[in-house]
Design a protein around this motif. Sequence first.
Motif, PDB file in Angstrom:
ATOM      1  N   LYS A 115      -2.877   0.784   8.515  1.00 50.96           N
ATOM      2  CA  LYS A 115      -1.954   0.117   9.071  1.00 50.96           C
ATOM      3  C   LYS A 115      -1.698  -1.354   8.809  1.00 50.96           C
ATOM      4  O   LYS A 115      -0.418  -1.680   8.713  1.00 50.96           O
ATOM      5  N   SER A 116      -2.916  -1.983   8.880  1.00 46.26           N
ATOM      6  CA  SER A 116      -2.701  -3.587   8.750  1.00 46.26           C
ATOM      7  C   SER A 116      -2.122  -3.633   7.174  1.00 46.26           C
ATOM      8  O   SER A 116      -1.453  -4.853   7.118  1.00 46.26           O
ATOM      9  N   ALA A 117      -2.623  -2.784   6.194  1.00 47.33           N
ATOM     10  CA  ALA A 117      -1.993  -2.957   4.822  1.00 47.33           C
ATOM     11  C   ALA A 117      -0.342  -2.877   4.772  1.00 47.33           C
ATOM     12  O   ALA A 117       0.050  -3.717   4.296  1.00 47.33           O
ATOM     13  N   ASP A 118      -0.063  -1.967   5.580  1.00 49.00           N
ATOM     14  CA  ASP A 118       1.556  -1.939   5.651  1.00 49.00           C
ATOM     15  C   ASP A 118       2.147  -2.887   6.277  1.00 49.00           C
ATOM     16  O   ASP A 118       3.070  -3.320   5.945  1.00 49.00           O
ATOM     17  N   ARG A 119       1.636  -3.239   7.416  1.00 47.08           N
ATOM     18  CA  ARG A 119       2.173  -4.482   7.811  1.00 47.08           C
ATOM     19  C   ARG A 119       2.284  -5.678   7.175  1.00 47.08           C
ATOM     20  O   ARG A 119       3.130  -6.634   7.080  1.00 47.08           O
ATOM     21  N   LEU A 120       1.175  -5.747   6.352  1.00 47.31           N
ATOM     22  CA  LEU A 120       1.016  -7.032   5.456  1.00 47.31           C
ATOM     23  C   LEU A 120       2.038  -6.675   4.251  1.00 47.31           C
ATOM     24  O   LEU A 120       2.392  -7.479   3.269  1.00 47.31           O
ATOM     25  N   GLN A 121       2.678  -5.541   4.046  1.00 46.87           N
ATOM     26  CA  GLN A 121       3.438  -5.361   2.772  1.00 46.87           C
ATOM     27  C   GLN A 121       2.798  -5.390   1.757  1.00 46.87           C
ATOM     28  O   GLN A 121       3.263  -5.938   0.664  1.00 46.87           O
ATOM     29  N   VAL A 122       1.403  -5.133   1.675  1.00 49.00           N
ATOM     30  CA  VAL A 122       0.707  -5.299   0.476  1.00 49.00           C
ATOM     31  C   VAL A 122       1.341  -4.370  -0.707  1.00 49.00           C
ATOM     32  O   VAL A 122       1.965  -3.211  -0.514  1.00 49.00           O
ATOM     33  N   ARG A 123       1.043  -4.672  -2.063  1.00 43.79           N
ATOM     34  CA  ARG A 123       1.599  -3.813  -3.119  1.00 43.79           C
ATOM     35  C   ARG A 123       0.503  -2.667  -3.690  1.00 43.79           C
ATOM     36  O   ARG A 123       0.911  -1.847  -3.938  1.00 43.79           O
ATOM     37  N   PHE A 124      -0.823  -3.006  -3.189  1.00 40.50           N
ATOM     38  CA  PHE A 124      -1.857  -2.003  -3.515  1.00 40.50           C
ATOM     39  C   PHE A 124      -2.903  -1.911  -2.205  1.00 40.50           C
ATOM     40  O   PHE A 124      -3.041  -3.127  -1.705  1.00 40.50           O
ATOM     41  N   THR A 125      -3.526  -0.966  -2.187  1.00 43.38           N
ATOM     42  CA  THR A 125      -4.439  -0.487  -1.137  1.00 43.38           C
ATOM     43  C   THR A 125      -5.743  -0.151  -2.109  1.00 43.38           C
ATOM     44  O   THR A 125      -5.630   0.735  -2.944  1.00 43.38           O
ATOM     45  N   ALA A 126      -6.927  -0.799  -2.028  1.00 43.14           N
ATOM     46  CA  ALA A 126      -8.019  -0.344  -2.917  1.00 43.14           C
ATOM     47  C   ALA A 126      -9.256   0.116  -1.779  1.00 43.14           C
ATOM     48  O   ALA A 126      -9.632  -0.616  -1.021  1.00 43.14           O
TER      49      ALA A 126
END
Length: 426
Positions: free
Chosen positions: A368-379
């Motif tokens: 969810k955090s990654a979504d909020r940050l609008q990251v391009r990748f999650t590893a």
Amino acid sequence: MGFQKLPGTQDFLPGSVERWQFVESKARDICRRFNFREIRTPIFESTELYQRSVGETTDVVEKEMYTFTDRGNRSVTLRPEGTAGVVRSFVENKLYGEPELTKLYYIGPMFRYERQQAGRYRQFHQFGVEALGAVDPALDAEVIALGYTFYTEVGLKGVSVEINSVGTPAVRAAFRDRLLEFLEPKRELLCKDCQSRIDRNPLRVLDCKVDQAHFEGAPSILDSLDEECRSHFKALKGHLMDMNIPFTINPRLVRGLDYYTHTAFEFKAEGIGAIDTIGGGGRYNGLVADIGGPDQPGVGLGLGLERTVILLEKQGVELDSLNGVDVYLVALGEAADREVTRLLHSLRLRGIAAERDYQGRKMKAQMKSADRLQVRFTAILGDDELQRGEISLKQMSTGEQRVVPLHELADVIIKASITNINNEGV
Ligand code: HAM
């Protein structure tokens, strides 16, 4: 309870500060192309510097300065504008002794104790330039072109340029007499501000928004110009036309600071309440000598950055780029957690913006955090993957997931970014 910011000041928080960074980086890039170099002068100077340069009878000096006595019993003032400090530095550091023209720019806070309204603050920011050492009207045109280019390239629409000549002090003195003859009989009809301006600075009366109806048939300063002022103004107009900078002539344009000679100009745009001036400047041929330097001419501008940012927001201008986070690292398990710390740091050293969780949250919360940050990748790194020397990488825009050797993670992310930029460019 608690503390609040003082009236007329602002906090620029993440989320809106990116717009400021964008505007400032545009300003710097334009200055590079126009060959203006940065100068940083102190935020406070001696009070007398502003009295001498900006002028004793201006609103800025009479009513708006943040002036105080320091512990050494000096009267100091927070800079209400940038020109005086730059000119002081030009003289003090003898920059006039150099063979090239001195072309300087600055970006920073200024302070004026003004009545608050939309677009008017007590701490505000200016992007300013000052070109010292030449009387050539092509230089006035270059400064105006620089300002116009700034507004165009940040993406503002509907910016107009108004120009005028305010002549020399001698021209202005003669014009002042003609103007007073015209204004005196109307004194009672004018607004309170203008009634007091008639005595202090009658040229500014013509600039009044309220009283325009009474100024029909008022003398124009352009009819009072001497030969030198006239030819300077004519050449300026020619240069602006050569560069396709649209402008209108406003013979009633008078700036609020006393140092101007010949060229005066303003950038205007609708949309900030009662305020329409978003930037301005002009030539100041007597200023360097007035503050004790050699007889060196100058021309410059100051653009209000709050007003620029407000209009960009109002006009819905999108930013080219948001400096977001490239990749969010998720660790599953203790060993993976340690590896993520190492990996995170190594990605950052390779120029990749990377983030991880520090709050011991479950995987779902981390995603969810990654979504909020609008990251391009999650590893995502689990202990099993770690043992195999791999990590699974998810591209957020497509949902595509693949397994990548740990030591290739940085390269894969960098390569994907380059492909992305190329695709967007097509
Ligand atoms: P100025 O017209 O006093 O000129 O200010 C330039 C710009 O600063 C204004 O057009 C406006 O956008 C912004 N500004 C001024 N006061 C405020 C305020 N209280 N709140 C928000 N923005 C404000 C100068 O300062 C000259 N030094 C410009 C110059 C440079 N002339 C020659 N060289």
